[in-house]
Write a protein that holds these residues in place. Structure first.
Motif, PDB file in Angstrom:
ATOM      1  N   ARG A  89       0.826  -1.205   0.000  1.00  0.00           N
ATOM      2  CA  ARG A  89       0.000   0.000   0.000  1.00  0.00           C
ATOM      3  C   ARG A  89       0.861   1.256   0.000  1.00  0.00           C
ATOM      4  NH1 ARG A  89      -5.332  -0.698   0.306  1.00  0.00           N
ATOM      5  NH2 ARG A  89      -6.156  -2.702   1.035  1.00  0.00           N
ATOM      6  N   GLN A  90       2.013   1.201   0.631  1.00  0.00           N
ATOM      7  CA  GLN A  90       2.925   2.339   0.572  1.00  0.00           C
ATOM      8  C   GLN A  90       3.384   2.577  -0.874  1.00  0.00           C
ATOM      9  OE1 GLN A  90       5.952   1.304   3.590  1.00  0.00           O
ATOM     10  NE2 GLN A  90       5.374   3.211   4.613  1.00  0.00           N
ATOM     11  N   GLU A  91       3.740   1.503  -1.537  1.00  0.00           N
ATOM     12  CA  GLU A  91       4.161   1.626  -2.936  1.00  0.00           C
ATOM     13  C   GLU A  91       3.000   2.095  -3.804  1.00  0.00           C
ATOM     14  OE1 GLU A  91       5.608  -2.220  -3.908  1.00  0.00           O
ATOM     15  OE2 GLU A  91       7.364  -2.100  -2.581  1.00  0.00           O
ATOM     16  N   GLU A  92       1.791   1.604  -3.496  1.00  0.00           N
ATOM     17  CA  GLU A  92       0.610   2.014  -4.236  1.00  0.00           C
ATOM     18  C   GLU A  92       0.342   3.503  -4.043  1.00  0.00           C
ATOM     19  OE1 GLU A  92      -3.089   1.579  -6.465  1.00  0.00           O
ATOM     20  OE2 GLU A  92      -1.114   0.639  -6.434  1.00  0.00           O
ATOM     21  N   ALA A  93       0.576   4.004  -2.826  1.00  0.00           N
ATOM     22  CA  ALA A  93       0.352   5.425  -2.551  1.00  0.00           C
ATOM     23  C   ALA A  93       1.233   6.300  -3.433  1.00  0.00           C
ATOM     24  CB  ALA A  93       0.613   5.716  -1.077  1.00  0.00           C
ATOM     25  N   VAL A  94       2.455   5.855  -3.659  1.00  0.00           N
ATOM     26  CA  VAL A  94       3.358   6.603  -4.541  1.00  0.00           C
ATOM     27  C   VAL A  94       2.787   6.644  -5.954  1.00  0.00           C
ATOM     28  CG1 VAL A  94       5.664   6.656  -5.567  1.00  0.00           C
ATOM     29  CG2 VAL A  94       5.383   6.048  -3.146  1.00  0.00           C
ATOM     30  N   ARG A  95       2.273   5.501  -6.422  1.00  0.00           N
ATOM     31  CA  ARG A  95       1.682   5.458  -7.756  1.00  0.00           C
ATOM     32  C   ARG A  95       0.425   6.322  -7.830  1.00  0.00           C
ATOM     33  NH1 ARG A  95       3.342  -0.044  -7.331  1.00  0.00           N
ATOM     34  NH2 ARG A  95       1.287  -0.688  -6.589  1.00  0.00           N
ATOM     35  N   LEU A  96      -0.379   6.286  -6.776  1.00  0.00           N
ATOM     36  CA  LEU A  96      -1.604   7.079  -6.762  1.00  0.00           C
ATOM     37  C   LEU A  96      -1.292   8.568  -6.842  1.00  0.00           C
ATOM     38  CD1 LEU A  96      -3.755   5.216  -4.067  1.00  0.00           C
ATOM     39  CD2 LEU A  96      -4.076   5.198  -6.539  1.00  0.00           C
ATOM     40  N   SER A  98       1.017   9.987  -8.356  1.00  0.00           N
ATOM     41  CA  SER A  98       1.377  10.345  -9.728  1.00  0.00           C
ATOM     42  C   SER A  98       0.166  10.389 -10.649  1.00  0.00           C
ATOM     43  CB  SER A  98       2.403   9.344 -10.285  1.00  0.00           C
ATOM     44  OG  SER A  98       1.820   8.063 -10.453  1.00  0.00           O
ATOM     45  N   ASP A  99      -0.992   9.866 -10.186  1.00  0.00           N
ATOM     46  CA  ASP A  99      -2.197   9.821 -11.010  1.00  0.00           C
ATOM     47  C   ASP A  99      -3.293  10.769 -10.522  1.00  0.00           C
ATOM     48  OD1 ASP A  99      -1.378   7.965 -12.901  1.00  0.00           O
ATOM     49  OD2 ASP A  99      -1.983   6.250 -11.667  1.00  0.00           O
ATOM     50  N   LEU A 100      -2.973  11.658  -9.600  1.00  0.00           N
ATOM     51  CA  LEU A 100      -4.002  12.512  -9.009  1.00  0.00           C
ATOM     52  C   LEU A 100      -4.697  13.402 -10.032  1.00  0.00           C
ATOM     53  CD1 LEU A 100      -2.379  13.597  -5.609  1.00  0.00           C
ATOM     54  CD2 LEU A 100      -4.239  11.966  -5.976  1.00  0.00           C
ATOM     55  N   GLU A 124      -5.156  10.930  -2.159  1.00  0.00           N
ATOM     56  CA  GLU A 124      -4.820   9.565  -2.570  1.00  0.00           C
ATOM     57  C   GLU A 124      -5.945   8.588  -2.233  1.00  0.00           C
ATOM     58  OE1 GLU A 124      -1.040  11.807  -1.970  1.00  0.00           O
ATOM     59  OE2 GLU A 124      -2.903  11.565  -0.860  1.00  0.00           O
ATOM     60  N   LEU A 125      -6.587   8.797  -1.087  1.00  0.00           N
ATOM     61  CA  LEU A 125      -7.696   7.922  -0.716  1.00  0.00           C
ATOM     62  C   LEU A 125      -8.921   8.202  -1.570  1.00  0.00           C
ATOM     63  CD1 LEU A 125      -7.454   7.798   3.183  1.00  0.00           C
ATOM     64  CD2 LEU A 125      -6.455   6.266   1.475  1.00  0.00           C
ATOM     65  N   GLN A 126      -9.116   9.462  -1.962  1.00  0.00           N
ATOM     66  CA  GLN A 126     -10.218   9.776  -2.859  1.00  0.00           C
ATOM     67  C   GLN A 126     -10.025   9.092  -4.203  1.00  0.00           C
ATOM     68  OE1 GLN A 126     -13.142  12.341  -2.206  1.00  0.00           O
ATOM     69  NE2 GLN A 126     -13.601  10.516  -3.421  1.00  0.00           N
ATOM     70  N   LEU A 131     -11.248   4.470  -7.998  1.00  0.00           N
ATOM     71  CA  LEU A 131     -10.844   3.239  -8.677  1.00  0.00           C
ATOM     72  C   LEU A 131     -11.729   2.077  -8.235  1.00  0.00           C
ATOM     73  CD1 LEU A 131      -6.941   3.516  -8.560  1.00  0.00           C
ATOM     74  CD2 LEU A 131      -8.436   3.910 -10.522  1.00  0.00           C
ATOM     75  N   GLU A 132     -12.045   2.025  -6.943  1.00  0.00           N
ATOM     76  CA  GLU A 132     -12.935   0.972  -6.457  1.00  0.00           C
ATOM     77  C   GLU A 132     -14.342   1.138  -7.031  1.00  0.00           C
ATOM     78  OE1 GLU A 132     -12.955   0.058  -2.357  1.00  0.00           O
ATOM     79  OE2 GLU A 132     -10.781   0.178  -2.139  1.00  0.00           O
ATOM     80  N   TYR A 133     -14.792   2.388  -7.168  1.00  0.00           N
ATOM     81  CA  TYR A 133     -16.110   2.638  -7.759  1.00  0.00           C
ATOM     82  C   TYR A 133     -16.158   2.095  -9.183  1.00  0.00           C
ATOM     83  CZ  TYR A 133     -19.790   5.215 -10.165  1.00  0.00           C
ATOM     84  OH  TYR A 133     -20.871   5.543 -10.940  1.00  0.00           O
ATOM     85  N   PHE A 134     -15.107   2.352  -9.970  1.00  0.00           N
ATOM     86  CA  PHE A 134     -15.059   1.878 -11.349  1.00  0.00           C
ATOM     87  C   PHE A 134     -14.605   0.414 -11.436  1.00  0.00           C
ATOM     88  CE2 PHE A 134     -14.673   6.488 -12.277  1.00  0.00           C
ATOM     89  CZ  PHE A 134     -15.700   6.596 -13.193  1.00  0.00           C
ATOM     90  N   GLN A 135     -14.230  -0.167 -10.311  1.00  0.00           N
ATOM     91  CA  GLN A 135     -13.797  -1.568 -10.241  1.00  0.00           C
ATOM     92  C   GLN A 135     -12.612  -1.850 -11.158  1.00  0.00           C
ATOM     93  OE1 GLN A 135     -18.377  -3.074  -9.729  1.00  0.00           O
ATOM     94  NE2 GLN A 135     -16.863  -4.663 -10.078  1.00  0.00           N
ATOM     95  N   VAL A 136     -11.611  -0.988 -11.055  1.00  0.00           N
ATOM     96  CA  VAL A 136     -10.360  -1.168 -11.791  1.00  0.00           C
ATOM     97  C   VAL A 136      -9.198  -0.990 -10.818  1.00  0.00           C
ATOM     98  CG1 VAL A 136     -11.227  -0.465 -14.051  1.00  0.00           C
ATOM     99  CG2 VAL A 136     -10.377   1.272 -12.464  1.00  0.00           C
ATOM    100  N   ALA A 137      -8.055  -1.568 -11.172  1.00  0.00           N
ATOM    101  CA  ALA A 137      -6.895  -1.537 -10.281  1.00  0.00           C
ATOM    102  C   ALA A 137      -6.071  -0.275 -10.423  1.00  0.00           C
ATOM    103  CB  ALA A 137      -6.005  -2.762 -10.529  1.00  0.00           C
ATOM    104  N   SER A 138      -6.174   0.396 -11.568  1.00  0.00           N
ATOM    105  CA  SER A 138      -5.337   1.568 -11.808  1.00  0.00           C
ATOM    106  C   SER A 138      -6.011   2.485 -12.817  1.00  0.00           C
ATOM    107  CB  SER A 138      -3.967   1.143 -12.339  1.00  0.00           C
ATOM    108  OG  SER A 138      -4.091   0.553 -13.623  1.00  0.00           O
TER     109      SER A 138
END
Length: 373
Positions: A89-96, A98-100, A124-126, A131-138
């Protein structure tokens, strides 16, 4: 429907590696690393790396620790799983982070207002909630999934149209359709339903819409109405979710009963007449006057007001409110639909007889369509 608070979005500030817990256990037991290595028949170097969190704790290691320090393997595996999830999740936060900017492509405020997603303070949580709403990983997965859908409608030259807004509107329709128990599609049954349901246009929409949904559902077509979103000036859409289930989605964009019913039957024409692999979205495409769209328009016009009856009305009647109401009653349809047809054909000014049309609106929560008057 207001989404439930998602506790999975809670993140602890830190999670220690299982090796730290193991070091405490050894200290309390007065056991050295070398002794533990002998008991496990593992190298001292491996045990040292395990204590420092430099190697993952495997199932085999957990079973050996269960015997060597008398702490169940499931405890060690649970600690390892929490630690690895925290790291991921830490690594995911970094990716998130970059996609804000992706969130700027979506009508987030409207999606929150309608209760589709929860408002979260941490960006990042928003983004993760979207992503969860659209049911996609990224974000890239979202683009990959929807780019192929855009072939027929992203060519629009209207600057006000937002790809992200149209996708959000389409996806909400698909989500709502899942709540319907739709029968396998039958063309003959659907054609029969379309003829029978014309008469429902004479009822208030809050009464007719549930009946429409039920009738369409029994014929294998999911019917949903989703509020229009900023950046998505869409009146209706139709597509196939499965080979035996179609989806018709309306937005109530023009808030008049004549537009509502014409859009409904226009989308029904796409289901009946046109290829299943294409998504038809009306209100966005630059080629709205294409042969396919013309065919859908003609189908809707003919089914709502048969040409033979229409021609006879125009020949024998003076176009007045009384004449329109009498004609509409004779063919079991709402007078507002007749007014809309006359205005479209240039036989009646756009400002005339609008009192025969029903005004439609969403309730305060944007959940239910109702008559405005």
């Amino acid at each position: 429907m207001t989404p439930k608070k998602d506790t999975r979005l809670y993140q602890p500030e830190s999670v220690s590696a299982p090796g730290e817990t193991l070091a405490e256990v050894l200290s309390e037991a007065g056991m050295t690393q070398d002794e533990l290595a002998r008991r496990m028949r593992r190298s001292p170097q491996m045990v040292n790396r395990l204590l420092q969190g430099k190697v993952p704790l495997t199932v085999e290691t957990a079973l050996q620790l269960e015997r060597a320090v008398r702490i169940p393997a499931r405890f060690w595996m649970s600690r390892e799983a929490r630690y690895q999830e925290f790291r991921a999740r830490q690594e995911e936060a970094v990716r998130l982070r970059s996609d804000l900017d992706w969130m700027k492509e979506l009508p987030l405020a409207a999606m929150i207002r309608y209760g589709w997603v929860e408002r979260l303070k941490v960006p990042e949580l928003q983004l993760a909630a979207l992503l969860e709403y659209f049911q996609v990983a990224s974000v890239q997965a979202w683009r990959d999934q929807w780019e192929h859908e855009a072939v027929a409608w992203r060519r629009s030259d209207k600057a006000a149209i937002s790809f992200g807004a149209v996708v959000a509107w389409l996806w909400q329709g698909e989500r709502q359709s899942r709540e319907l128990q739709v029968a396998p599609y039958e063309e003959a049954a659907f054609r029969k339903v379309l003829k029978q349901c014309r008469a429902l246009s004479q009822q208030p929409v809050q009464e007719s819409l549930p009946k429409l949904v039920q009738a369409f559902r029994d014929a294998g077509v999911a019917l949903v109405v989703v509020p229009e979103l900023p950046g998505a000036p869409v009146s209706g859409a139709s597509r196939w979710l499965h080979p035996d289930q179609a989806l018709i989605q309306l937005s109530l964009r023009f808030k008049r009963d004549d537009q509502f019913w014409f859009s409904l039957y226009h989308e029904a024409a796409h289901v009946l007449l046109h290829q299943k692999r294409q998504t038809f979205i009306d209100g966005t495409a630059s080629d709205s006057e294409s042969a396919v769209e013309q065919e859908a328009n003609e189908f809707a016009a003919e089914l709502l007001i048969p040409s033979s009856h229409y021609a006879a009305f125009l020949e024998t009647r003076f176009i007045s409110a009384q004449a329109v109401k009498a004609f509409a009653a004779s063919i079991d349809i709402a007078p507002g639909i007749v007014v809309g047809r006359l205005q479209h054909d240039g036989l009646l000014r756009q400002s005339h007889l609008n009192g025969l049309k029903r005004s439609l609106r969403w309730d305060h929560a944007g959940q239910r369509v109702e008559d405005a008057s």
